[in-house]
Design a protein around this motif. Structure first.
Motif, PDB file in Angstrom:
ATOM      1  N   LEU A 174      -5.266   7.518  -0.441  1.00  0.00           N
ATOM      2  CA  LEU A 174      -6.205   6.921  -1.385  1.00  0.00           C
ATOM      3  C   LEU A 174      -6.919   5.723  -0.778  1.00  0.00           C
ATOM      4  CD1 LEU A 174      -3.949   7.047  -4.556  1.00  0.00           C
ATOM      5  CD2 LEU A 174      -5.809   8.590  -3.953  1.00  0.00           C
ATOM      6  N   ARG A 222       0.841  -1.209   0.000  1.00  0.00           N
ATOM      7  CA  ARG A 222       0.000   0.000   0.000  1.00  0.00           C
ATOM      8  C   ARG A 222       0.874   1.256   0.000  1.00  0.00           C
ATOM      9  NH1 ARG A 222      -2.755  -1.096   4.045  1.00  0.00           N
ATOM     10  NH2 ARG A 222      -4.777  -1.604   3.127  1.00  0.00           N
ATOM     11  N   LEU A 243      -2.010   6.305 -10.318  1.00  0.00           N
ATOM     12  CA  LEU A 243      -2.697   6.967  -9.211  1.00  0.00           C
ATOM     13  C   LEU A 243      -2.244   8.420  -9.050  1.00  0.00           C
ATOM     14  CD1 LEU A 243      -2.677   3.974  -6.740  1.00  0.00           C
ATOM     15  CD2 LEU A 243      -4.671   4.939  -7.919  1.00  0.00           C
ATOM     16  N   LYS A 244      -0.955   8.688  -9.272  1.00  0.00           N
ATOM     17  CA  LYS A 244      -0.455  10.069  -9.197  1.00  0.00           C
ATOM     18  C   LYS A 244      -1.106  10.938 -10.267  1.00  0.00           C
ATOM     19  CE  LYS A 244       4.277   9.739  -7.453  1.00  0.00           C
ATOM     20  NZ  LYS A 244       5.681   9.923  -7.867  1.00  0.00           N
ATOM     21  N   ARG A 259       1.602   3.101  -9.364  1.00  0.00           N
ATOM     22  CA  ARG A 259       1.828   4.339  -8.612  1.00  0.00           C
ATOM     23  C   ARG A 259       1.670   5.544  -9.527  1.00  0.00           C
ATOM     24  NH1 ARG A 259       6.699   3.491  -5.400  1.00  0.00           N
ATOM     25  NH2 ARG A 259       7.800   3.554  -7.368  1.00  0.00           N
ATOM     26  N   ASP A 296       0.980   4.055  -2.781  1.00  0.00           N
ATOM     27  CA  ASP A 296       0.404   5.329  -2.352  1.00  0.00           C
ATOM     28  C   ASP A 296       1.161   5.857  -1.137  1.00  0.00           C
ATOM     29  OD1 ASP A 296      -1.219   7.535  -1.790  1.00  0.00           O
ATOM     30  OD2 ASP A 296      -2.674   6.318  -0.684  1.00  0.00           O
ATOM     31  N   GLU A 328      -0.575   7.893   1.453  1.00  0.00           N
ATOM     32  CA  GLU A 328      -1.544   7.159   2.272  1.00  0.00           C
ATOM     33  C   GLU A 328      -2.887   7.887   2.371  1.00  0.00           C
ATOM     34  OE1 GLU A 328       0.877   6.510   5.849  1.00  0.00           O
ATOM     35  OE2 GLU A 328       1.236   4.469   5.104  1.00  0.00           O
ATOM     36  N   ILE A 371      -6.371   1.730  -5.092  1.00  0.00           N
ATOM     37  CA  ILE A 371      -5.049   1.098  -5.176  1.00  0.00           C
ATOM     38  C   ILE A 371      -5.164  -0.283  -5.813  1.00  0.00           C
ATOM     39  CG2 ILE A 371      -3.079   0.257  -3.847  1.00  0.00           C
ATOM     40  CD1 ILE A 371      -3.798   2.441  -1.737  1.00  0.00           C
TER      41      ILE A 371
END
Length: 194
Positions: A53, A44, A103-104, A100, A48, A51, A58
Motif C-alpha cells: 500500500l 509501516r 486497510l485490509k 490495519r 501493512d 508492503e 497508511i
C-alpha cells in the motif's frame, strides 16, 4: 484456526467448514484484545505487512484511528521501528490494529469484521471515537461481530446476542433489551453505571 467439532458456522448460506481455511482467513478480519504487534518491525510493516500500500493510504488510516498526530508522527513516522524506544501502550496497539483492519477491508473487500474486546485498553473517549469510526466506510460495509464487556459501546449496534455459560439466552435490539427487566444486557449496563 480451530476446526468446528460440533454445530456449524453458516454465513450467506455457506458452511465455513466447507471452505478452504485460507479463503476464510482472507474474508474475515479480526481485531483482538491482545494486539498482534511485530516488535522489531516498522510501523509501516505493522499496519501493512504485505508492503503493497502507498504511504498515503497508511497515514490516512492512522489519522482516522487517531494514532498518527501526537503519537507516531513525533516518534519517527512510518519508518519508526517498534521496540523498547518506540513502545506503544496497549491502547495504541489496539488502535494500530484498527488501522490495519481498515486497510485490509479496503484492499480485500472483506465483509466480516470480528472484534474481540478490541477497545478494552483505550479510554472511554477513544472508545466512543472508535465506535463512530465503525459506522463509517470501510467498516460500514461489513457485518461487525463484537465481543465486549464494555457494553455501553454496543448501544448503537443493530442486534445484541446475550450469552450465559456458552448458551444464547437473548437476542434483540439493544434498546429492547435495555428495557427488559430480566435482560442480561440490561443488568450489565446497570452494573457498569450506564
Amino acid at each position: 484456526m480451530l476446526t468446528v467439532t460440533r454445530g456449524s458456522i453458516v454465513i450467506d448460506n455457506i458452511d465455513l467448514a466447507t471452505l478452504p481455511q485460507d479463503i476464510v482467513r482472507e474474508r474475515l478480519v479480526t481485531i483482538s484484545q491482545t494486539p498482534l504487534i511485530m516488535v522489531g518491525c516498522t510501523v509501516r510493516f505493522n499496519v501493512d505487512p504485505t508492503e503493497r500500500l502507498p504511504d498515503t493510504d497508511i497515514i490516512t488510516a492512522l489519522i482516522r484511528v487517531g494514532i498518527w498526530d501526537g503519537v507516531l508522527l513525533e516518534r519517527g513516522g512510518l519508518d519508526a521501528e517498534i521496540n523498547d524506544t518506540l513502545s506503544l501502550s496497549r491502547g495504541e496497539q489496539q488502535l494500530l490494529q484498527f488501522a490495519r483492519a481498515m486497510l485490509k477491508i479496503q484492499a480485500r473487500k472483506s465483509r466480516i469484521l470480528l472484534i474481540d474486546e478490541g477497545t478494552s485498553s483505550v479510554d472511554v473517549e477513544t472508545d466512543a471515537r472508535v465506535q463512530d469510526l465503525l459506522r463509517q466506510d470501510p467498516f460500514r460495509s461489513c457485518t461487525v461481530l463484537t465481543v465486549a464487556h464494555r457494553v455501553h459501546s454496543l448501544l448503537s449496534y443493530d442486534l445484541i446476542v446475550g450469552l450465559d455459560r456458552g448458551r444464547v439466552v437473548e437476542i434483540d435490539e439493544p434498546m429492547v433489551l435495555r428495557n427488559r427487566e430480566d435482560s442480561i444486557f440490561r443488568n450489565l449496563l446497570n452494573s457498569g453505571g450506564y
